[in-house]
Structure formats: C-alpha cells, structure tokens
Design an enzyme around this catalytic site. Structure first.
Site, PDB file in Angstrom:
ATOM      1  N   HIS A 176       0.849  -1.194   0.000  1.00 17.30           N
ATOM      2  CA  HIS A 176       0.000   0.000   0.000  1.00 17.30           C
ATOM      3  C   HIS A 176       0.884   1.243   0.000  1.00 17.30           C
ATOM      4  O   HIS A 176       1.420   1.632   1.032  1.00 17.30           O
ATOM      5  CB  HIS A 176      -0.882  -0.027   1.244  1.00 17.30           C
ATOM      6  N   ASP A 194       1.340   2.575   3.713  1.00 18.91           N
ATOM      7  CA  ASP A 194       0.470   3.684   3.313  1.00 18.91           C
ATOM      8  C   ASP A 194       1.286   4.968   3.189  1.00 18.91           C
ATOM      9  O   ASP A 194       0.861   6.058   3.608  1.00 18.91           O
ATOM     10  CB  ASP A 194      -0.700   3.872   4.278  1.00 18.91           C
TER      11      ASP A 194
END
Length: 390
Positions: free
Chosen positions: A53, A274
């Site tokens: 991610h 992320d």
C-alpha cells in the site's frame, strides 16, 4: 556477490552466494573465486520488504513525490517492490496509465511496482465497465482514499472480480458516517465488504485496518473460510491518542493492543506503509497521511520485536513473505536458493534517531522525527544489485 558472516532472521549464521540476480547457494564458509565479497558480520539478512500500500503520486502530483524519489525512499527502507494506489491525477482507471507507471519504475530500476486500478472509473462512484476489459497483468483494484459508498455498486464490483479473478483492496470508510464517527465508519464498511466477499467468493484485501472491532470481524470471517487478507500500518501500531491526521485516524491504546494480538494470532497478514507524501503547506492545511517507507522497518522492529517480543522471523513474514504472496510474486519474500536476490541487510542492536530532513522522499510529513528506533537498514539488494547502501 558473496555475502559473508550474516545472520538469518532466526539467528542462524549464513553465507549467501548471489549470481545472475538470484540466490545461488546458502551455507557456511562459502567461497567463490572472483566474486565481490561483502562482510555482513554483526548484521542480519532478511528478504527485502514488499509494500502492499503505497503512493508515489504519479501521474499528476509529482511535486509531492515522483517515481524516482519514491523508488529511492523505498530502497533506503529495504523495499524492492511496492503496490501503488490509483488516487492520482488523472485517476488510474486504465491499463495505459498503469503500464506507463510500472514501466517508469522499471526504468528507474531501484524498486519494482504494481499499479492498482480504481474500482469505479475516475472514482465516479458507479461506473464499472473498465474492469471488464483489464488485461491479465492487472489484478488489483481499489477505491483507495474513498471507499465505494454504494452497496449495490460494490456488490457488482465483487461479482465482476469473482468472474475475472480480480482482487479488491478495500479502504473501509462509510463517508456519510465518518464526519461524526470515524470508528463506526470503518467498522460498518468492513462488515459490509466481508459479507460481499463471502457471498461472491472474490478475493478481498482489507487495507490499513485500525480498530479492534474491524480486526475482530476479519478474524471471524477468516475462521469461516472467507477469502480475505488484511494489512496494518506501522503508524497504527506505534501511535495511540496522537494528534496527527491520517486516514483512518490514529486510534486508542486498546486498538493498538488488539492489532498486535491479531498479529500474534495470524489474523493480520501484512504490514503496509500507506506511504503518503504531502508538502508542508498541504499538511498544515489538513492533508491526511505520512511518509513511511524509510521508517517502517525500524518502527515495526522497535515496537513489535523489541517492546512486544515478536520473533524477527514473524516480522519478516509480515513485511516480505506474506505481501509477496498476496501480490503473486512467487520468487520473492524468502532467503532461499533459487529465489530473487532481493535482500535487506539490517543492523538491529544500535539505536538511531529519525531525521525527517535526511529522508529521500520529496516530502517530510514524518511524525517520527526525533524518535529513537532500532533496526537500521544498511544495504538493499534488488536482483543481486545494490540499490541502497548506508
């Protein structure tokens, strides 16, 4: 290349011979005439990390990060492969954009990349026709940053995914609820998507799980045999009750404890960064996210292994083996003969201090600035070639 006197994640000593981009031999007291020799004494050799991610902001937002700087940050953090989100400008809703991004990462040569495609075209919330014509090499779809708000649209997306072998990556957020209850927003959409996954049988991957209720629901679904995997982020493991805007938000201490317990129980498959670069001005204006590629291993090793006794081998599974498996990288994620020589050499015992101004990312939205961590990446190899060396 011959790597001498290293340790594996379980503490065993090892020499590693690398030839033609792959691990050719493992053993003790290996020799190889004419090979470059790297003395790894006092350091540990892990499979290089794979990030499920990540945001590199190409196309459209290269002022925050581009593929070259994102690749450099990844290499400095021990990563050799990342999975990129589609919330770019334009939104990545086509094979053409995805292939151009992946080709540029290949050209830069520091870190491989898979580019995901949006679930709805241009994040419009309802159009799914583009999913029916995606080529075979594009298997991951996500509405990252928004989530698909309509249950009917998401049900049709699951039906298409089941038919075409696509993997849905879920950003779980009911955006009608999040303005007044961000916890409920994540939990409700998590349960909805788990039910759709069970009903249609398409593979589901839950992104950045952050609440105890969400991870408990995922654990229950896995017990029933639902084909779901999930990730947590380093920042949702490190911080609690901390005022720094990310999406989903930093949670409570009991949420952190639940995520760590889910890691121990095997409910959590992977740790994903992320990595979300923003300018200082954007961050001051409330943009959600932080950079994380260069701090991920140190944060996770310090929090999980040093403070909570998680075996290093388990951390290697979370950051390397399992994410490689989820992405279908069959020759990545293990230090084993025949596997790609994608390796991270780490020094575990000497503390170091995070300096956001020394990061390779264009952006410096790093709340770990000044934190003392253990687990420093000293060298990264991709296909047997050094892409980062301290």
């Amino acid at each position: 290349m011959l790597l001498k006197n290293a340790r594996l994640a379980d503490g065993r000593p090892v020499d590693v011979l690398v030839r033609d981009g792959r691990i050719a031999a493992l053993g003790l007291e290996l020799t190889a005439a004419g090979e470059e020799v790297v003395d790894c004494a006092g350091r540990t050799l892990l499979p290089a990390f794979v990030d499920l991610h990540c945001h590199w902001r190409t196309p459209g937002f290269e002022y925050k990060e581009d593929i070259a700087t994102g690749s450099a940050a990844a290499a400095a953090g021990g990563y050799t492969f990342v999975n990129l989100m589609p919330n770019t400008k334009p939104v990545c809703s086509s094979a053409d954009i995805a292939h151009r991004v992946m080709a540029e990462a290949e050209r830069v040569g520091l870190c491989g990349a898979n580019q995901t495609v949006s679930i709805t075209e241009n994040f419009d919330g309802h159009t799914l026709d583009h999913l029916k014509t995606l080529p075979e090499d594009l298997k991951f779809i996500t509405e990252d940053g928004k989530g698909v708000q309509s249950g009917a649209v998401m049900a049709r997306a699951f039906a298409i995914a089941a038919q075409r072998g696509l993997v849905i990556m879920s950003h779980a957020e009911d955006m009608d609820i999040s303005p007044w209850d961000y916890r409920l927003a994540e939990n409700i959409e998590t349960v909805r998507n788990l039910h759709l996954c069970e009903y249609y049988g398409a593979r589901l991957h839950m992104c950045h799980v952050s609440t105890k209720e969400a991870v408990e629901a995922i654990g229950a679904a896995r017990w029933k045999g639902v084909p779901v995997t999930c990730e947590v982020t380093p920042h949702h493991l490190w911080f609690a009750d901390f005022d720094y805007r990310v999406n989903p938000p930093i949670r409570k201490p009991d949420d952190v404890a639940a995520l760590i317990e889910a890691i121990r129980l095997g409910v959590v498959d992977a740790i994903a960064t992320d990595h979300a670069p923003h300018t200082d001005q954007e961050k001051a204006a409330g943009a959600a996210g932080m950079v994380g590629l260069e701090t991920a291993f140190g944060v996770c090793y310090t929090k999980l292994c040093k403070e909570n006794g998680l075996p290093l081998a388990r951390l290697a599974e979370l950051m390397s083996t399992a994410p490689a498996g989820i992405l279908g990288l069959s020759d990545h994620g293990r230090v084993a003969v025949g596997f790609a020589a994608d390796l991270a050499l780490v020094e575990l015992d000497t503390p170091y201090t995070v300096d956001k101004n020394a990061l390779h990312s264009k952006s410096h939205n790093c709340p770990y600035h000044g934190a003392q961590l253990f687990g420093r990446v000293d060298m990264t190899l991709k296909g047997g070639r050094v892409t980062w060396k301290r």
